[in-house]
Design an enzyme around this catalytic site. Sequence first.
Site, mmCIF file in Angstrom:
data_model
loop_
_atom_site.group_PDB
_atom_site.id
_atom_site.type_symbol
_atom_site.label_atom_id
_atom_site.label_comp_id
_atom_site.label_asym_id
_atom_site.label_seq_id
_atom_site.Cartn_x
_atom_site.Cartn_y
_atom_site.Cartn_z
ATOM 1 N N ASP A 94 -10.127 128.847 132.400
ATOM 2 C CA ASP A 94 -11.261 129.182 131.549
ATOM 3 C C ASP A 94 -10.831 129.691 130.174
ATOM 4 O O ASP A 94 -11.341 129.241 129.140
ATOM 5 C CB ASP A 94 -12.137 130.225 132.254
ATOM 6 C CG ASP A 94 -13.315 130.660 131.407
ATOM 7 O OD1 ASP A 94 -14.401 130.101 131.590
ATOM 8 O OD2 ASP A 94 -13.143 131.556 130.544
ATOM 9 N N THR A 152 -16.951 129.356 130.731
ATOM 10 C CA THR A 152 -16.715 127.921 130.908
ATOM 11 C C THR A 152 -16.725 127.558 132.386
ATOM 12 O O THR A 152 -17.311 126.548 132.791
ATOM 13 C CB THR A 152 -15.388 127.506 130.261
ATOM 14 O OG1 THR A 152 -15.337 128.008 128.925
ATOM 15 C CG2 THR A 152 -15.241 125.997 130.238
ATOM 16 N N ASP A 153 -16.084 128.376 133.205
ATOM 17 C CA ASP A 153 -16.131 128.164 134.651
ATOM 18 C C ASP A 153 -17.563 128.230 135.171
ATOM 19 O O ASP A 153 -17.982 127.406 136.007
ATOM 20 C CB ASP A 153 -15.291 129.220 135.373
ATOM 21 C CG ASP A 153 -13.817 128.861 135.448
ATOM 22 O OD1 ASP A 153 -13.489 127.662 135.337
ATOM 23 O OD2 ASP A 153 -13.001 129.767 135.614
ATOM 24 N N LEU A 154 -18.302 129.226 134.724
ATOM 25 C CA LEU A 154 -19.658 129.426 135.235
ATOM 26 C C LEU A 154 -20.567 128.265 134.852
ATOM 27 O O LEU A 154 -21.344 127.762 135.683
ATOM 28 C CB LEU A 154 -20.220 130.747 134.718
ATOM 29 C CG LEU A 154 -19.457 132.002 135.142
ATOM 30 C CD1 LEU A 154 -20.046 133.240 134.490
ATOM 31 C CD2 LEU A 154 -19.453 132.153 136.653
ATOM 32 N N GLY A 204 -19.674 125.295 136.949
ATOM 33 C CA GLY A 204 -20.250 125.414 138.280
ATOM 34 C C GLY A 204 -21.705 125.011 138.315
ATOM 35 O O GLY A 204 -22.155 124.322 139.253
#
Length: 403
Positions: free
Chosen positions: A142, A174-176, A179
Amino acid sequence: MDKPLAGVRVLDLSRILAGPWCSQHLADLGAEVIKVEHPKRGDDTRSWGPPYLKNTREAAYFLSANRGKESVAIDIAHPEGQQLIRELASQVDVVLENFKVGGLARYGLDYESLKAVKPDLIYCSITGFGQDGPYAERAGYDFLLQGMGGLMSLTGQPESVPGSEPVKVGVAITDLFTGMYAATAILSALLQRDRTGDGVWIDLSLLDVQVGVLANQAMNYLTTGNSPERMGNAHPNIVPYQVFPSADGHIILAVGNDTQFQRFCEVAGIPELAGDSDYATNNSRVENREQLIPQLSACIAKHPSAFWLDELEKVGVPCGPINNLAQVFADPQICHRGMRIERQHPEAGSVPLVSNPIRFNGHALNAETAPPALGEHTLEVLQRLLPNQNSRLDQLKIEGVIR
């Protein structure tokens, strides 16, 4: 209430955050999520602490993204473990994974291999850079993607401020986002399969997602050819829309239109600014922000935050505090909406969690179980989906293939 994804089964081979965030969302919506973990170390984030849940060695990080799942501990590096995954894949709707490009192909667990045992399988791959392109083989994290994808060029104090530097967002945004894009893609694929009977391979790249959510800032660049720069808490397209120091702290003033600016000026005792041609419209305020902001700052600094929050709310001018997390979870609106929830935990008694914000007919959609202990459901799930194989499972447990 029957949940919308009741009857959907997900085999989750992902770890860390982007994949688990997706599968937790699906679990909240009612899907059965089987989380496959390494028998000894589990998901990496189980040990990403402190802090840990009381009386346990479960990191708060892991707890943030894994409620509602069944933990099945299988060593996929072992041929017998790979065979178990193939057998499980034949009985699920969705496989979710975030291995490096080609990482699962060497185990015979890539899309083409699992499609052979489940032709209508929905297979979602999350990687740093996608399945193709010059960066495809790289690992993606991220923090790196916030930098590479442009977000950090927009976040932080301006270059002119002494000691300033690019700054990442305070959570792995960015990860969230990835997802949530993954969850949306999977839901869309389920609908498509209902119409066509066909499965699909979903290819999601963290870098693509980060560029995709640059939103207005991307368009600011694409329409002008000029790269936006860091502006601290100021907004590139709206003025005044930033943090201001008050007499005893800070407030956020978020004036969204010219009428709100007029109302602000009346409360602030500076109505002449609203009638000044340099500041009367948002366009003119953006062009003349360097002259306007110091005047507003001097005015706002004369009164405490409570004055501005109370008085501006009365006239419908958006204004708010900057809360720490203790203040957030004590906020009456957050309490009323039930954004903190509790779930029973076998070691800690209970675990506090953050609610899914989606509500159906007034009901929040949250999985009923806490994040699982490592391997908590291994035998339960395998015996349910692979019946009459107890002796085989006993042997695999002895060999350390499962836990």
